[in-house]
Write a protein that holds these residues in place. Structure first.
Motif, PDB file in Angstrom:
ATOM      1  N   UNK A 181      39.389  40.619  43.338  1.00 15.25           N
ATOM      2  CA  UNK A 181      38.565  41.449  42.464  1.00 15.25           C
ATOM      3  C   UNK A 181      39.168  41.609  41.067  1.00 15.25           C
ATOM      4  N   UNK A 182      40.488  41.793  41.005  1.00 14.61           N
ATOM      5  CA  UNK A 182      41.120  42.065  39.719  1.00 14.61           C
ATOM      6  C   UNK A 182      41.082  40.827  38.825  1.00 14.61           C
ATOM      7  N   UNK A 183      41.437  39.682  39.425  1.00 14.80           N
ATOM      8  CA  UNK A 183      41.456  38.429  38.688  1.00 14.80           C
ATOM      9  C   UNK A 183      40.041  38.072  38.235  1.00 14.80           C
ATOM     10  N   UNK A 184      39.056  38.442  39.052  1.00 16.33           N
ATOM     11  CA  UNK A 184      37.663  38.137  38.742  1.00 16.33           C
ATOM     12  C   UNK A 184      37.251  38.825  37.435  1.00 16.33           C
ATOM     13  N   UNK A 185      37.655  40.089  37.282  1.00 19.05           N
ATOM     14  CA  UNK A 185      37.326  40.823  36.049  1.00 19.05           C
ATOM     15  C   UNK A 185      37.919  40.126  34.838  1.00 19.05           C
ATOM     16  N   UNK A 186      39.213  39.722  34.974  1.00 25.24           N
ATOM     17  CA  UNK A 186      39.885  39.055  33.847  1.00 25.24           C
ATOM     18  C   UNK A 186      39.163  37.751  33.515  1.00 25.24           C
ATOM     19  N   UNK A 187      38.808  36.994  34.564  1.00 24.52           N
ATOM     20  CA  UNK A 187      38.193  35.695  34.332  1.00 24.52           C
ATOM     21  C   UNK A 187      36.788  35.832  33.741  1.00 24.52           C
ATOM     22  N   UNK A 188      36.104  36.928  34.056  1.00 24.75           N
ATOM     23  CA  UNK A 188      34.784  37.172  33.455  1.00 24.75           C
ATOM     24  C   UNK A 188      34.906  37.202  31.935  1.00 24.75           C
ATOM     25  N   UNK A 189      35.880  37.973  31.467  1.00 25.61           N
ATOM     26  CA  UNK A 189      36.095  38.086  30.027  1.00 25.61           C
ATOM     27  C   UNK A 189      36.551  36.746  29.450  1.00 25.61           C
ATOM     28  N   UNK A 190      37.421  36.079  30.217  1.00 25.52           N
ATOM     29  CA  UNK A 190      37.950  34.779  29.791  1.00 25.52           C
ATOM     30  C   UNK A 190      36.817  33.778  29.590  1.00 25.52           C
TER      31      UNK A 190
END
Lengths: 372, 293, 263
Positions: A179-188
């Motif tokens: 979940x956490x990495x997903x948020x970062x990758x969304x922005x990325x």
């Protein structure tokens, strides 16, 4: 849907990908039925829907992995129906990445250039700069099995982007990440989209992801487009009951619109309003966070009394599971303080209301979710 | 961009798909047609012909098949072959299963080593694994000379070799790995959580073996058993080397028809009979497999 | 199954242990015996062995017939391996990646020779060759072995393909490689282990085959046929020596095969 989009001022924008009344069947099951869709140059379009709605099939039609039974696909103005994937300037980031297990990170990213027989020096220069950009410079010699999920994701992106495609397709790109990495990758992904100026077509079943990343969202339901629009349009003005329910969740309260312009509804008080045609069954849609507690203020359209059956703490907010006297279930999401002040606990009857601008009125006959 | 009337075009048949299929499968399919199907069909045709004075007469008749079922000699050879195949299948399944289970209980390097030991016999010569038993069971073999050396017997035991027993021992020996390997593969696929769940629900290890492990390993047992049955039914190496007069099996009779007896049509009919038995066994196995799916 | 199972079912384990060790003894004691007899100083193979010698191995080197038969066996196996691979690898790919009508039937036809005893397969090819007026030779043996061991390659390669992510192939197409290039650059490298493994297996199976060879060979003998002929004069220490060497060869090949199939 197509005509609706064309009527808008942006319709002069160049169309990058066009699906024209495509249908696709697998055996007897219809995956897509007469679907038309225009993707504009440079936009981030997300295909959103529950599993089996046809969103992945749509993506595979653009990628060239499927041929439609009927209809046509065009990319950059060229009809590519039946053109195999390797003759399209479109690249895909696959679900679970599909990295080549027998090749290193460097070789994976270099693959498209090797296939093109690009001279070695030129190719490795481009691969090196792509790896730098993806933050993978130190992983060049690793094999996919030695990478973490986030690293594999970036290799998949780098591999798909090295060929400078006109359209980048992303099939559930973030589903394998936590979940956490997903948020970062969304922005990325958003940042990358802005930088590259490419057309992105993304498939996801996660509405939050779709809302966060996209310029426009196409909501698919049972092989058709239920609605297409900006995240805000989709959320604030859902075209039908399915969209309202799938995105953000919604309470649906059946009611009857009378010929005198008033709406009657069992167990509830509804203020007069001008709305759908008189004398017909309608459905009032209210999002859980739009229900308010206490005495109705000016502009209230719905007033109702509901019994609390459960209270669920969500952290910042509290979800009340409620039921009306006729058994209809509702949920409301409210601030912690407001709930505490109201003295809500299971069994207590609470008064709730909603403002007119927060209520969407659907025609009962047409707004239903088609059974299929 | 104008794309009017795009969708009115009918998509063409995907010729490239068919072309690729033919390119990949074509050579092997052609080979299979010419060297598998045609030869078996040819065998079938021969089985309807007959010989007259050592020449083949191309005259359609069912005499060869009638001869198989009317002659007590051939019937007893068939019965013996079926009996041997059944005994061998049962023994190989029981021992092969126990072996696979034994190996599956280990972990890490030891398990890899034992798996290796289980596979090696499959890679060693069939002929060698059959004739070894002459060394062991023969009149001057290990057992007899050992017994004499220890002073247990004065006369060598002759019941050990050149009979049905020695054929069964050798074939069981040969086919244990044929059962053990697929069973092991099936055991490997059982998630440990399934077994823990069974134990957690109060089942004893033996109950778990019977109700969980055994049914879940059937996909390994069935092919192993079928291979063993079919190949031991038609084997000719073991009966020729170890069979003696009482251990004659159908393949020896078939070979004889193509050799000294020179009755190819009758030999073909017997071969067709073997194919039919194999077909029935495979069909039964598939039926079983479907029931337990 | 893993160590949890071992922990859970100790009782089952103890009883299976005894049986397991006994079965391994049953499998390996005869082979050990064979090796032991190949060093026996006495020509008659009785128990116990009283003296040791290497002379049987030395005498093998002088046995021209035997050496010739080994050469024949190697030649046959060396021809059968590439043939089964060239036919079998693409066929396995077609069977596992193309959903076409009748693929199940085609698969069954390929597998037939694996289920039907070698003697019948040999006979059917013998009859075909006789009908066509083609004489028997080592080439006929190659033909028969290819029919018999093609399903080994198809089975092993198809099993590997089933475990392979097919999206990897789509990724290759997506990145601009055509179908042929995708097969060569992505599919084949990922099948390396299965191809090497099945090649080695076909090699040893062909090297040791008796039934088909018995029917289809002309005047030339392969090693198993030579041993077969030697066995008519009874089991001798020379035979044990040859057999020991083939066991050693199999052991080496399988070790190579297991290593190759790891990835």
């Amino acid at each position: 849907m197509l005509s609706k989009v064309r009527d808008k001022p942006e319709c002069t924008d160049e169309v990058q990908v066009r699906l024209d009344r495509v249908s696709k069947h697998y055996g007897n099951a219809a995956a897509l039925t007469d679907l038309s869709l225009d993707v504009r140059r440079g936009e981030f379009l997300t295909l959103l829907g529950p599993s089996g709605c046809g969103k992945t099939t749509t993506l595979r039609l653009i990628g060239g992995f499927e041929v439609p039974d009927r209809g046509a696909v065009a990319i950059g103005g060229r009809d590519v129906t039946g053109v195999p994937p390797f003759q399209r300037n479109v690249n895909t980031v696959f679900q679970n990445y599909a990295l080549f297990p027998h090749l290193t990170v460097f070789e994976n990213v270099a693959y498209a250039l090797r296939v093109k027989r690009l001279p070695g020096a030129q190719a490795s220069e481009r691969v090196t700069s792509m790896l730098d950009r993806m933050g993978l410079a130190d992983k060049a010699g690793r094999y996919p099995r030695e990478l973490s999920g986030g690293q594999m994701q970036r290799v998949a992106l780098g591999r798909a982007l090295i060929n400078e495609p006109t359209v980048l397709l992303l099939d559930e790109p973030l589903s394998a990440l936590d979940a956490k990495l997903r948020r970062t990758m969304q922005l990325e992904l958003r940042r990358m989209h802005a930088e590259l100026g490419l057309t992105f077509v993304c498939v996801t079943h996660d509405q939050e992801e779709a809302l966060a990343m996209s310029d426009r969202i196409a909501v698919l339901d049972a092989g058709r487009i239920a609605q297409i629009g900006t995240p805000q349009e989709i959320f604030d003005r859902p075209a039908n009951r399915f969209v309202a329910d799938f995105i953000g969740g919604c309470n649906f309260i059946p009611a009857i619109s009378r010929s005198d312009g008033t709406i009657i509804m069992p167990e509830c008080k509804v203020s007069p309003q001008t709305g759908p045609e008189a004398g017909r069954g309608i459905v009032l849609a209210v999002r859980p966070h739009s229900l308010r507690l206490g005495t109705p203020e000016e502009g209230a359209i719905i007033e109702l009394a509901a019994r609390v059956s459960d209270i669920v703490y969500l952290g910042t907010a509290v979800r009340l599971v409620l039921s009306l006297a006729d058994g209809l279930g509702l949920t409301a999401e409210l601030g912690k303080d407001a709930v505490e002040k109201s003295g809500a606990k299971p069994g207590v009857v609470l008064r709730l209301w909603a403002r007119a601008q927060d209520v969407i009125v659907f025609d009962a006959a047409r707004s239903g979710h088609d059974p299929h | 961009m104008i794309l009017t009337e795009l969708s009115s075009r009918k998509p063409a048949i995907d010729w490239s798909w068919h072309l690729r299929l033919v390119a990949f499968l074509g050579p092997a399919a052609l080979y299979a047609l010419v060297f598998i199907l045609v030869p078996y069909a040819n065998l079938l045709i021969y089985s309807f012909w007959k010989t007259d004075n050592y020449t083949i007469v191309r005259d359609f008749n069912l005499g060869n098949f009638a001869r198989v079922f009317e002659s007590p000699v051939y019937l007893s050879v068939i019965a013996n072959s079926l009996l041997v195949a059944s005994i061998v299948t049962i023994c190989a399944v029981v021992l092969g299963y126990a072996l696979a289970l034994y190996v599956a209980f280990f972990t890490g390097m030891r398990r890899k080593f034992l798996y290796f030991l289980m596979v090696i016999p499959l890679w060693t010569s069939f002929l060698l694994r059959a004739f070894i038993w002459r060394l062991i069971l023969g009149r001057e073999g290990v057992i007899n000379s050992g017994l004499a050396w220890f002073g247990f017997t004065d006369e060598p035991l002759s019941v050990l070799l050149f009979n049905r027993f020695s054929v069964c021992v050798a074939l069981t020996y040969v086919f244990i790995p044929f059962v053990a390997i697929p069973v092991y593969a099936a055991l490997e696929k059982i998630p440990p959580a399934t077994l823990e769940a069974s134990m957690d629900l109060g089942a004893s290890p033996f109950y778990t073996l019977r109700r969980i492990i055994l049914p879940l390993s059937l996909p390994g047992i069935i092919p192993g058993a079928i291979f063993t049955f079919c190949l031991s039914f038609g084997d000719f190496v073991a009966p020729s080397l170890l069979g003696g007069p009482s251990g004659i099996m159908i393949s020896s009779v078939i070979i004889n028809q193509f050799g000294s007896a020179f009755d190819w049509p009758f030999g073909s009919a017997l071969a067709i009979f073997v194919i039919v038995v194999v077909g029935i066994a495979v069909a039964l196995a598939r039926l079983l497999e479907r029931r337990y799916e | 199954m893993n160590d949890e199972l071992a922990r859970w079912s100790r009782g089952l384990r103890r009883s299976s242990q005894l049986l397991g060790v006994a079965i391994f003894f049953f499998l390996y004691a005869p082979i050990a015996l064979l090796v032991a007899y190949s060093f026996s100083g006495s020509r008659s193979l009785t128990f116990p062995i009283r003296s040791f010698t290497f002379s049987w191995y030395v005498s093998l080197a002088d046995n021209a017939e035997l050496l010739h038969s080994i050469l024949n066996s190697l030649s046959v196996a060396a021809a059968v391996v590439p043939l089964t691979l060239i036919l079998g690898v693409p066929a396995a790919y077609a069977l596992s990646r193309f959903a076409f009508i009748g693929s199940g039937t085609v698969n069954h036809i390929f597998t037939l020779p694996l289920m039907i005893p070698g003697i019948i397969t040999g006979l059917s090819i013998l009859l075909l060759l006789k009908s066509l007026g083609i004489g028997l030779s080592l080439w006929a043996v190659v033909l028969g072995h290819t029919v018999a061991w093609l399903p080994v390659v198809v089975g092993q390669v198809a099993a590997r393909l089933r475990r392979m992510d097919r999206y990897v192939e789509e990724a290759s197409l997506d990145l601009g490689a055509g179908y042929a290039e995708t097969f060569l650059r992505v599919v084949l490298p990922n099948l390396k282990g299965a191809i090497i493994g099945s090649a080695l297996l076909v090699f040893t199976l062909s090297f040791d085959e008796v039934a088909i060879t018995f029917l289809l060979t002309g005047t030339e003998n392969t090693l198993p046929m030579q041993i077969w002929a030697m066995l008519r004069r009874g089991v001798t220490p020379e035979i044990c020596a040859v057999a020991t060497l083939t066991v050693v060869m199999s052991g080496i090949l399988i070790a190579v095969g297991v290593r190759a199939d790891k990835d």
